[in-house]
Motif scaffolding. Structure first.
Motif, PDB file in Angstrom:
ATOM      1  N   GLY A 103       0.817  -1.346   0.012  1.00 52.42           N
ATOM      2  CA  GLY A 103       0.116  -0.217  -0.040  1.00 52.42           C
ATOM      3  C   GLY A 103       0.901   1.156   0.032  1.00 52.42           C
ATOM      4  N   SER A 104       0.125   2.412  -0.451  1.00 51.76           N
ATOM      5  CA  SER A 104       0.978   3.610  -0.454  1.00 51.76           C
ATOM      6  C   SER A 104       1.455   4.045   0.981  1.00 51.76           C
ATOM      7  CB  SER A 104       0.206   4.938  -0.893  1.00 51.76           C
ATOM      8  OG  SER A 104       0.127   4.898  -2.291  1.00 51.76           O
ATOM      9  N   GLN A 105       0.552   3.716   1.896  1.00 53.40           N
ATOM     10  CA  GLN A 105       0.663   4.037   3.446  1.00 53.40           C
ATOM     11  C   GLN A 105       2.161   3.521   3.890  1.00 53.40           C
ATOM     12  OE1 GLN A 105      -1.107   5.794   5.160  1.00 53.40           O
ATOM     13  NE2 GLN A 105       0.310   5.875   6.825  1.00 53.40           N
ATOM     14  N   LEU A 108       4.599   5.962   2.428  1.00 54.97           N
ATOM     15  CA  LEU A 108       4.889   7.078   3.443  1.00 54.97           C
ATOM     16  C   LEU A 108       5.780   6.835   4.497  1.00 54.97           C
ATOM     17  CD1 LEU A 108       1.150   8.194   2.976  1.00 54.97           C
ATOM     18  CD2 LEU A 108       3.204   9.403   2.082  1.00 54.97           C
ATOM     19  N   TYR A 129      -3.263  14.732   4.689  1.00 54.37           N
ATOM     20  CA  TYR A 129      -3.871  13.416   4.789  1.00 54.37           C
ATOM     21  C   TYR A 129      -3.155  12.811   6.138  1.00 54.37           C
ATOM     22  CZ  TYR A 129      -3.497   8.338   4.133  1.00 54.37           C
ATOM     23  OH  TYR A 129      -3.577   6.647   4.344  1.00 54.37           O
ATOM     24  N   TYR A 178       5.459  17.522   0.807  1.00 55.43           N
ATOM     25  CA  TYR A 178       4.487  16.522   0.446  1.00 55.43           C
ATOM     26  C   TYR A 178       3.154  16.990   0.135  1.00 55.43           C
ATOM     27  CZ  TYR A 178       0.898  12.961   1.662  1.00 55.43           C
ATOM     28  OH  TYR A 178      -0.259  12.044   1.328  1.00 55.43           O
ATOM     29  N   VAL A 180      -0.473  16.107  -2.031  1.00 55.17           N
ATOM     30  CA  VAL A 180      -1.658  15.124  -2.720  1.00 55.17           C
ATOM     31  C   VAL A 180      -2.203  15.991  -3.874  1.00 55.17           C
ATOM     32  CG1 VAL A 180      -3.924  13.773  -2.496  1.00 55.17           C
ATOM     33  CG2 VAL A 180      -2.309  13.958  -0.627  1.00 55.17           C
ATOM     34  N   ASN A 185      -7.029  14.304  -0.229  1.00 60.37           N
ATOM     35  CA  ASN A 185      -7.689  13.735   0.995  1.00 60.37           C
ATOM     36  C   ASN A 185      -7.273  14.676   1.945  1.00 60.37           C
ATOM     37  OD1 ASN A 185      -8.570  12.158   2.867  1.00 60.37           O
ATOM     38  ND2 ASN A 185      -7.682  10.250   2.633  1.00 60.37           N
ATOM     39  N   ASP A 213       1.727  12.477  -3.825  1.00 62.31           N
ATOM     40  CA  ASP A 213       1.031  11.333  -3.420  1.00 62.31           C
ATOM     41  C   ASP A 213      -0.391  11.287  -4.459  1.00 62.31           C
ATOM     42  OD1 ASP A 213      -0.231   9.217  -2.149  1.00 62.31           O
ATOM     43  OD2 ASP A 213      -0.322  10.097  -0.279  1.00 62.31           O
ATOM     44  N   PRO A 215      -3.302   8.641  -5.132  1.00 59.91           N
ATOM     45  CA  PRO A 215      -3.963   7.841  -5.088  1.00 59.91           C
ATOM     46  C   PRO A 215      -5.221   7.842  -5.842  1.00 59.91           C
ATOM     47  CG  PRO A 215      -3.818   8.865  -2.987  1.00 59.91           C
ATOM     48  CD  PRO A 215      -3.213   9.586  -3.885  1.00 59.91           C
ATOM     49  N   TYR A 216      -5.791   9.329  -6.178  1.00 59.27           N
ATOM     50  CA  TYR A 216      -7.025   9.543  -6.823  1.00 59.27           C
ATOM     51  C   TYR A 216      -7.075  10.012  -8.204  1.00 59.27           C
ATOM     52  CZ  TYR A 216      -8.138   9.042  -2.000  1.00 59.27           C
ATOM     53  OH  TYR A 216      -7.983   8.586  -0.403  1.00 59.27           O
ATOM     54  N   THR A 243      -1.133   3.909  -6.039  1.00 59.10           N
ATOM     55  CA  THR A 243      -1.577   2.441  -5.460  1.00 59.10           C
ATOM     56  C   THR A 243      -2.914   1.927  -6.228  1.00 59.10           C
ATOM     57  OG1 THR A 243      -2.815   2.000  -3.322  1.00 59.10           O
ATOM     58  CG2 THR A 243      -3.331   4.384  -4.062  1.00 59.10           C
ATOM     59  N   SER A 245      -5.452   0.720  -4.561  1.00 60.93           N
ATOM     60  CA  SER A 245      -6.531   0.576  -3.406  1.00 60.93           C
ATOM     61  C   SER A 245      -7.740   1.237  -4.298  1.00 60.93           C
ATOM     62  CB  SER A 245      -5.961   1.579  -2.326  1.00 60.93           C
ATOM     63  OG  SER A 245      -5.117   0.663  -1.617  1.00 60.93           O
ATOM     64  N   LYS A 246      -7.683   2.507  -4.998  1.00 63.76           N
ATOM     65  CA  LYS A 246      -8.961   3.119  -5.224  1.00 63.76           C
ATOM     66  C   LYS A 246      -9.028   2.715  -6.887  1.00 63.76           C
ATOM     67  CE  LYS A 246      -8.934   4.732  -1.421  1.00 63.76           C
ATOM     68  NZ  LYS A 246      -7.843   5.441  -0.650  1.00 63.76           N
ATOM     69  N   ARG A 253      -3.660  -4.545  -1.093  1.00 57.75           N
ATOM     70  CA  ARG A 253      -2.481  -3.918  -0.234  1.00 57.75           C
ATOM     71  C   ARG A 253      -1.234  -3.585  -1.256  1.00 57.75           C
ATOM     72  NH1 ARG A 253      -3.823  -0.717   1.368  1.00 57.75           N
ATOM     73  NH2 ARG A 253      -2.614  -0.279   2.957  1.00 57.75           N
TER      74      ARG A 253
HETATM   75  N1  PMP Z   1      -2.389   8.640   0.301  1.00 57.75           N
HETATM   76  C1  PMP Z   1      -3.419   9.150   0.228  1.00 57.75           C
HETATM   77  C2  PMP Z   1      -3.731  10.668   0.207  1.00 57.75           C
HETATM   78  C3  PMP Z   1      -4.661   8.283   0.570  1.00 57.75           C
HETATM   79  O1  PMP Z   1      -5.787   8.914   0.752  1.00 57.75           O
HETATM   80  C4  PMP Z   1      -4.407   6.923   1.039  1.00 57.75           C
HETATM   81  C5  PMP Z   1      -5.665   6.208   1.474  1.00 57.75           C
HETATM   82  N2  PMP Z   1      -6.607   6.671   1.988  1.00 57.75           N
HETATM   83  C6  PMP Z   1      -3.161   6.424   0.986  1.00 57.75           C
HETATM   84  C7  PMP Z   1      -2.062   7.286   0.802  1.00 57.75           C
HETATM   85  C8  PMP Z   1      -2.743   5.231   1.543  1.00 57.75           C
HETATM   86  O2  PMP Z   1      -3.557   4.157   0.519  1.00 57.75           O
HETATM   87  P1  PMP Z   1      -3.077   2.549   0.442  1.00 57.75           P
HETATM   88  O3  PMP Z   1      -1.940   2.357   1.536  1.00 57.75           O
HETATM   89  O4  PMP Z   1      -4.298   1.900   0.706  1.00 57.75           O
HETATM   90  O5  PMP Z   1      -2.258   2.496  -0.906  1.00 57.75           O
END
Ligand code: PMP
Length: 415
Positions: A103-105, A108, A129, A178, A180, A185, A213, A215-216, A243, A245-246, A253
């Motif tokens: 995941g991107s988390q 980070l 975020y 940093y 987005v 978000n 960052d 993700p969207y 990511t 994820s979206k 993950r």
């Molecule tokens: N960066 C941003 C701005 C996000 O909104 C999110 C998920 N809510 C993430 C990173 C993490 O995403 P993930 O770990 O699911 O890839």
């Protein structure tokens, strides 16, 4: 045994994730939730994924059920380079420019480890975020919080802060900005092209890295697609985070870091001590999915649905909140979120109790600040409620605002 004396300073600094706490209450019967920033499970390509997962386990188990390289599955990296060429017009990449993360988390967290010490500085948006704040907080850096405007960070404030650091002889401790870049978000805001270019100019002048960052970005439902900051700078001093994820499923993950190869090598070292490698199974499933299907074509129906929900929500906000003075909200061009700024005097965390009684959930804005919060803000996501719930939920939000104003003696000015 008493454990207190054993804990590290780092873990004692971590506050519980308020969103996760609040969302626990979001499951009760009849609740309308603007809270979760999560995709609608009905949009997951269940049939296609289950077929691919089965084939991968049966036919590729020697790789997919085994440890893999820290850098990530070469098949997935290959597919991702192809995707970036096709959709982002980025042609300068080879395998050394990519690392797959959990995941991107995790990306980070890795970036915090790679760049930040206690005497470091980094600039982040205000609001930020939450997950980025949690990841960077573990390194306890000095934050410079830059207010968001409708077209992204206020870069004049950023520059004046950088000048200040330069004067104090601390500019070499300034590591990164940093941001987005698309459909922020929590704020739903997109960084304009002009500001993307200006940010790169500042990065060159003051010699810092930009963490973009995104993700969207693939969830744009209107307006013109903008080139990434990474693309504009040809990756020289930008680290791009993507990511799955979206666009496919958060349960896989899978995150992707795209950066200069020297930086990737450092990040690989940091990741080795965290998890050795990300899930080989889900990486191979994602790689085969991308081979067979066009990831971004597949999500077009979802994007269409999000746009319809966004339009409905904006209409409801106009209808139920439009007559209140000093209230604002963001019209996002994509992604999952809008951001509501209520008049001065409102505290959306305190108001949350009334919201719960009215059976609506939003995320109080104060959760999205690393420094002094703006308490009159809230994040609202429109992707999960049905069309009827968007209407009814916004009506209940109006009632919540009125009741809170009455309780606190705030004079709600009506236009
Ligand atoms: N960066 C941003 C701005 C996000 O909104 C999110 C998920 N809510 C993430 C990173 C993490 O995403 P993930 O770990 O699911 O890839």
């Amino acid at each position: 045994m008493k454990f207190e004396s054993k804990y590290s300073v780092t873990v004692n600094r971590i506050k519980s994730n308020i969103i996760r706490e609040l969302l626990k209450t979001a499951t009760a019967e009849g609740i309308i939730s603007f809270g979760g920033g999560i995709p609608d499970p009905e949009t997951f390509p269940v049939e296609k994924l289950s077929k691919i997962a089965n084939d991968v386990i049966m036919n590729e188990y020697k790789v997919a059920l085994q440890y893999g390289s820290t850098e990530g599955d070469p098949e997935l990296i290959k597919q991702y380079i192809r995707l970036l060429k096709k959709y982002e017009d980025i042609h300068c990449l080879n395998e050394e420019n990519i690392m797959i993360t959990t995941g991107s988390q995790q990306a980070l967290f890795i970036l915090g480890t790679v760049f930040l010490d206690e005497d470091s500085y980094c600039a982040v948006s205000k609001p930020i975020y939450l997950g980025a704040g949690s990841a960077f907080n573990q390194r306890n850096p000095n934050y410079i919080s830059i207010p968001l405007e409708k077209d992204g960070m206020n870069l004049d404030i950023l520059e004046s802060e950088l000048k200040k650091l330069e004067k104090e002889g601390k500019i070499d401790k300034f590591k990164f900005v940093y941001t987005v870049s698309n459909f922020h978000n929590p704020a739903g805001i997109t960084l304009s092209l002009e500001k993307r270019k200006k940010l790169i100019e500042l990065a060159e002048k003051y010699d810092f890295i930009i963490i973009e960052d995104d993700p969207y970005g693939a969830l744009r439902f209107e307006g013109e697609k903008l080139p990434s900051i990474f693309k504009l700078n040809e990756g020289k001093r930008v680290i791009l985070l993507n990511t799955f994820s979206k666009v496919l499923s958060p349960g896989l993950r899978i995150g992707v870091i795209i950066a200069n190869e020297e930086l990737i090598r450092k990040m690989v070292l940091a990741k080795q001590g965290m998890d050795l490698c990300s899930s080989t199974l889900t990486q191979r499933i994602a790689a085969r999915f991308m081979e067979k299907h066009d990831l971004f074509e597949e999500i077009q129906p979802t994007i269409k649905l999000y746009k319809e929900k966004k339009d409905k929500f904006m209409e409801a906000l106009d209808k139920y909140l439009g007559d209140i003075e000093d209230i604002e909200w963001i019209h996002p061009e994509g992604g999952l979120f809008s951001w509501i700024i209520l008049p001065e005097g409102f505290d959306t965390m305190e108001m949350f109790e009334i919201a719960k009684e009215k059976k609506i959930i939003y995320i109080p804005g104060e959760t999205f600040y690393v420094e002094e919060p703006e308490r009159n803000t809230m994040r609202v996501s429109f992707c999960l409620p049905s069309f009827e719930e968007l209407e009814e939920g916004t009506k209940r939000l109006r009632e919540t605002i009125e009741e809170y104003a009455k309780k606190k003696g705030i004079n709600l000015k009506i236009k």
